[in-house]
Design a protein around this motif. Structure first.
Motif: not given
Length: 131
Positions: A92-100, A105-120
């Motif tokens: 679901a975090a991947c989907v949120r990132f992809a939507r941004l 909206n790359y700036y908000r995508g960066l914040a979502a990607c930090r969550a993906l780093i934590e999941f990874e």
């Protein structure tokens, strides 16, 4: 208008230009710019995993450096990352990132990607402990 306070030596990227504060500084940004503060900046050497390469490519697309190349890299890295996510929450975090990112909206995508780093990192941690 955006007001930013920088600590001595703190890095700031504005439209791809790297700035470093000498002494404590306060800036007022009066127009729209692509801006990243020190903790948001990733160097190529730090892009050591799929999610980190995804963050780096998103950051570069946000800053406007060869955006088409980096948009393609974002798609490639996301395609590699989704199968690694072993939880519904991670996917679901991947989907949120992809939507941004799809919305530009790359700036908000960066914040979502930090969550993906934590999941990874969480997925990799048990594998590293077993080794």
């Amino acid at each position: 208008m955006l007001r930013i306070s920088l600590r001595d030596g703190e890095a700031l990227v504005i439209n791809g230009a790297m700035l470093r504060s000498k002494g404590r500084s306060e800036l007022v940004i009066e127009n729209k710019v692509a801006l990243l503060r020190g903790r948001e900046i990733m160097t190529p050497e730090e892009a050591t995993s799929t999610a980190r390469r995804l963050y780096f490519a998103t950051m570069m697309a946000y800053l406007g450096d060869e955006p088409d190349t980096h948009k393609n890299q974002v798609i490639d890295e996301l395609t590699l990352l989704i199968p690694v996510m072993d939880s519904d929450e991670g996917r679901a975090a991947c989907v949120r990132f992809a939507r941004l990112v799809a919305e530009g909206n790359y700036y908000r995508g960066l914040a979502a990607c930090r969550a993906l780093i934590e999941f990874e990192d969480a997925v990799r941690a048990p594998a590293n402990e077993a080794a």
